[in-house]
Design a protein around this motif. Structure first.
Motif, PDB file in Angstrom:
ATOM      1  N   ASP A  93       0.850  -1.196   0.000  1.00 12.66           N
ATOM      2  CA  ASP A  93       0.000   0.000   0.000  1.00 12.66           C
ATOM      3  C   ASP A  93       0.881   1.240   0.000  1.00 12.66           C
ATOM      4  OD1 ASP A  93      -1.870   1.957   0.352  1.00 12.66           O
ATOM      5  OD2 ASP A  93      -2.712   1.187   2.231  1.00 12.66           O
ATOM      6  N   ARG A  94       1.495   1.501  -1.145  1.00 14.69           N
ATOM      7  CA  ARG A  94       2.396   2.635  -1.293  1.00 14.69           C
ATOM      8  C   ARG A  94       2.022   3.405  -2.554  1.00 14.69           C
ATOM      9  NH1 ARG A  94       4.241   2.853   3.488  1.00 14.69           N
ATOM     10  NH2 ARG A  94       5.885   4.257   2.778  1.00 14.69           N
ATOM     11  N   THR A  95       2.182   4.720  -2.497  1.00 18.94           N
ATOM     12  CA  THR A  95       1.845   5.544  -3.657  1.00 18.94           C
ATOM     13  C   THR A  95       2.630   5.113  -4.887  1.00 18.94           C
ATOM     14  OG1 THR A  95       1.287   7.423  -2.225  1.00 18.94           O
ATOM     15  CG2 THR A  95       1.782   7.904  -4.531  1.00 18.94           C
ATOM     16  N   ARG A  96       3.883   4.730  -4.703  1.00 18.30           N
ATOM     17  CA  ARG A  96       4.713   4.347  -5.851  1.00 18.30           C
ATOM     18  C   ARG A  96       4.223   3.067  -6.529  1.00 18.30           C
ATOM     19  NH1 ARG A  96       8.001   3.115  -1.364  1.00 18.30           N
ATOM     20  NH2 ARG A  96       8.471   0.890  -1.121  1.00 18.30           N
ATOM     21  N   ARG A  97       3.372   2.304  -5.875  1.00 21.71           N
ATOM     22  CA  ARG A  97       2.851   1.074  -6.464  1.00 21.71           C
ATOM     23  C   ARG A  97       1.551   1.289  -7.234  1.00 21.71           C
ATOM     24  NH1 ARG A  97       5.791  -3.172  -5.091  1.00 21.71           N
ATOM     25  NH2 ARG A  97       7.035  -3.135  -3.170  1.00 21.71           N
ATOM     26  N   ILE A  98       1.045   2.516  -7.265  1.00 24.91           N
ATOM     27  CA  ILE A  98      -0.210   2.779  -7.970  1.00 24.91           C
ATOM     28  C   ILE A  98      -0.140   2.395  -9.448  1.00 24.91           C
ATOM     29  CG2 ILE A  98      -1.662   4.674  -8.831  1.00 24.91           C
ATOM     30  CD1 ILE A  98      -1.604   5.878  -6.062  1.00 24.91           C
ATOM     31  N   PRO A  99       0.937   2.698 -10.182  1.00 28.33           N
ATOM     32  CA  PRO A  99       0.963   2.289 -11.601  1.00 28.33           C
ATOM     33  C   PRO A  99       0.792   0.780 -11.787  1.00 28.33           C
ATOM     34  CG  PRO A  99       2.645   3.931 -11.194  1.00 28.33           C
ATOM     35  CD  PRO A  99       2.107   3.548  -9.851  1.00 28.33           C
ATOM     36  N   GLY A 100       1.433  -0.033 -10.943  1.00 28.47           N
ATOM     37  CA  GLY A 100       1.276  -1.477 -11.056  1.00 28.47           C
ATOM     38  C   GLY A 100      -0.134  -1.928 -10.722  1.00 28.47           C
ATOM     39  N   LYS A 152      -8.565   8.104   2.977  1.00 28.65           N
ATOM     40  CA  LYS A 152      -8.053   9.130   2.074  1.00 28.65           C
ATOM     41  C   LYS A 152      -7.051   8.645   1.030  1.00 28.65           C
ATOM     42  CE  LYS A 152      -7.485  12.569   5.623  1.00 28.65           C
ATOM     43  NZ  LYS A 152      -8.151  11.817   6.610  1.00 28.65           N
ATOM     44  N   HIS A 153      -6.121   7.767   1.391  1.00 28.89           N
ATOM     45  CA  HIS A 153      -4.993   7.440   0.524  1.00 28.89           C
ATOM     46  C   HIS A 153      -5.437   6.762  -0.777  1.00 28.89           C
ATOM     47  CE1 HIS A 153      -2.359   7.139   4.410  1.00 28.89           C
ATOM     48  NE2 HIS A 153      -2.894   8.322   4.228  1.00 28.89           N
ATOM     49  N   ALA A 154      -5.027   7.327  -1.897  1.00 26.68           N
ATOM     50  CA  ALA A 154      -5.366   6.740  -3.194  1.00 26.68           C
ATOM     51  C   ALA A 154      -4.799   5.337  -3.323  1.00 26.68           C
ATOM     52  CB  ALA A 154      -4.841   7.635  -4.315  1.00 26.68           C
ATOM     53  N   SER A 155      -3.631   5.088  -2.752  1.00 22.94           N
ATOM     54  CA  SER A 155      -3.013   3.766  -2.867  1.00 22.94           C
ATOM     55  C   SER A 155      -3.871   2.691  -2.212  1.00 22.94           C
ATOM     56  CB  SER A 155      -1.616   3.767  -2.254  1.00 22.94           C
ATOM     57  OG  SER A 155      -1.651   4.165  -0.889  1.00 22.94           O
ATOM     58  N   LEU A 156      -4.492   2.997  -1.067  1.00 25.90           N
ATOM     59  CA  LEU A 156      -5.358   2.015  -0.419  1.00 25.90           C
ATOM     60  C   LEU A 156      -6.611   1.773  -1.254  1.00 25.90           C
ATOM     61  CD1 LEU A 156      -6.238   0.128   1.810  1.00 25.90           C
ATOM     62  CD2 LEU A 156      -6.969   2.105   3.161  1.00 25.90           C
ATOM     63  N   ALA A 157      -7.157   2.822  -1.831  1.00 25.67           N
ATOM     64  CA  ALA A 157      -8.319   2.645  -2.711  1.00 25.67           C
ATOM     65  C   ALA A 157      -7.974   1.727  -3.879  1.00 25.67           C
ATOM     66  CB  ALA A 157      -8.800   3.998  -3.224  1.00 25.67           C
ATOM     67  N   PHE A 158      -6.779   1.867  -4.441  1.00 27.47           N
ATOM     68  CA  PHE A 158      -6.329   0.988  -5.519  1.00 27.47           C
ATOM     69  C   PHE A 158      -6.198  -0.452  -5.024  1.00 27.47           C
ATOM     70  CE2 PHE A 158      -5.146   4.523  -8.281  1.00 27.47           C
ATOM     71  CZ  PHE A 158      -5.311   3.970  -9.538  1.00 27.47           C
ATOM     72  N   CYS A 159      -5.634  -0.634  -3.832  1.00 30.22           N
ATOM     73  CA  CYS A 159      -5.487  -1.990  -3.288  1.00 30.22           C
ATOM     74  C   CYS A 159      -6.846  -2.668  -3.151  1.00 30.22           C
ATOM     75  CB  CYS A 159      -4.791  -1.943  -1.932  1.00 30.22           C
ATOM     76  SG  CYS A 159      -3.025  -1.567  -1.990  1.00 30.22           S
ATOM     77  N   LEU A 160      -7.808  -1.958  -2.605  1.00 29.09           N
ATOM     78  CA  LEU A 160      -9.142  -2.527  -2.409  1.00 29.09           C
ATOM     79  C   LEU A 160      -9.781  -2.876  -3.743  1.00 29.09           C
ATOM     80  CD1 LEU A 160     -10.450  -0.094   0.365  1.00 29.09           C
ATOM     81  CD2 LEU A 160      -9.584  -2.424   0.692  1.00 29.09           C
TER      82      LEU A 160
END
Length: 320
Positions: A93-100, A152-160
């Protein structure tokens, strides 16, 4: 004959802190069928491990609501589980992992044509399962099919979303000059009196861009995203909440709203800013202190760094 429970729906409030997410969460928590949980991303450290206060005022470990949620979700809370979730968070759950994560979502859409649980890494799957079980248990304990998570975190929203959680993201935005001014203030945490983080205008601008662009990308990948501006929420609370409730599929029963105020009941929010403890009448007025309080050079710097998204979100360059 037993009644089959409704499937749990997750309303995820995304955006940068100091944008009105806690206020919006508290208002949504007053709608029938909705329960506000606070910033679940911080529940593991601040609630389970640090035993900070729930929004009801009780320590997390003594709150009847969270005790029931922990029992139903995991057979009880444990430091080992919390530490494991925090370890997984650091890994996936990191911002840098959003592209993946975005590629995962894109491949799923292209391959199946419909939403279904994609093949994900073992760690991402384990991380999302912890949240799914918590959401489902909270919905059952509260007897509410919709849970509101203001992490709030976009990275967590992506994970879910990548793990197949039924999530509807509410993208909360606020004029970046107001956000930068707020992040310059010294605010004490009500739990322990420790000052909250202070950011420079440049750093706030970078985070504002990163979080909002991440949520824009999430919408492009087909995840339901509804954008709400702080200024619209405070300018017309009833109209904004009615429109949002319709999009979320919940009943817009707004009896708790008055003329420029709202009546809040006790909320079992696990983490968040001091407003999570508010009970009773609160005023619904815009905080525009930044217009006169922020130095012109600070406002100009933030404008220069964020102007493309400012225009997209209808924030004028010049102050009227």
């Amino acid at each position: 004959m037993s009644v089959r429970p409704q499937p749990t729906r997750v309303v995820f409030l995304g955006g940068l802190g100091r944008s009105g997410t806690t206020l919006l969460e508290r208002l949504l928590g007053e709608l029938p069928g909705c329960v506000a949980l606070g910033e679940v991303v911080h529940l593991w450290a601040r609630g389970v491990l640090a035993d900070e206060a729930c929004g009801c005022g009780e320590p997390f470990g003594a709150c009847p609501f969270w005790l029931k949620v922990g029992d139903r979700a995991f057979g009880g809370w444990s430091a080992e589980r919390a530490e494991r979730v925090l370890e997984l968070r650091r890994r996936v759950d990191r911002t840098r992992r959003i592209p993946g994560l975005a590629r995962l979502l894109a491949e799923e859409r292209a391959g199946a044509g419909v939403w279904r649980s994609p093949t994900v890494t073992e760690e991402l799957g384990e991380y999302a399962v912890a949240y799914r079980r918590l959401y489902e248990a909270a919905a059952e304990v509260a007897d509410s099919p919709v849970v509101v998570d203001s992490s709030k975190h976009a990275s967590l929203a992506f994970c879910l979303a990548a793990a197949g959680v039924d999530v509807h993201v509410v993208h909360v935005v606020r004029d970046p000059r107001a956000v930068a001014y707020s992040w310059r203030r010294r605010v004490a945490r009500p739990e322990d009196g420790v000052p909250m983080t202070v950011w420079s205008p440049a750093r706030t601008s970078l985070h504002w861009l990163t979080q909002n662009l991440g949520l824009e990308l999430l919408a492009r990948e087909g995840v339901p995203v509804t954008r709400i501006r702080y200024e619209d929420l405070l300018g017309s609370p009833a109209r904004t909440l009615r429109r949002l409730a319709a999009g979320l599929g919940v009943r817009p029963s707004l009896g708790f709203l008055g003329d420029g105020e709202a009546e809040l009941s006790v909320a079992h929010t696990a983490s968040g800013n001091p407003m999570r403890f508010a009970v009773g009448r609160i005023g619904l007025t815009r905080d525009d202190g930044w217009r006169t309080g922020a130095p012109p050079r600070q406002r100009s710097l933030v404008t220069a760094l964020t102007w493309p998204l400012m225009l997209k979100y209808d924030y004028p360059w010049r102050l009227s």
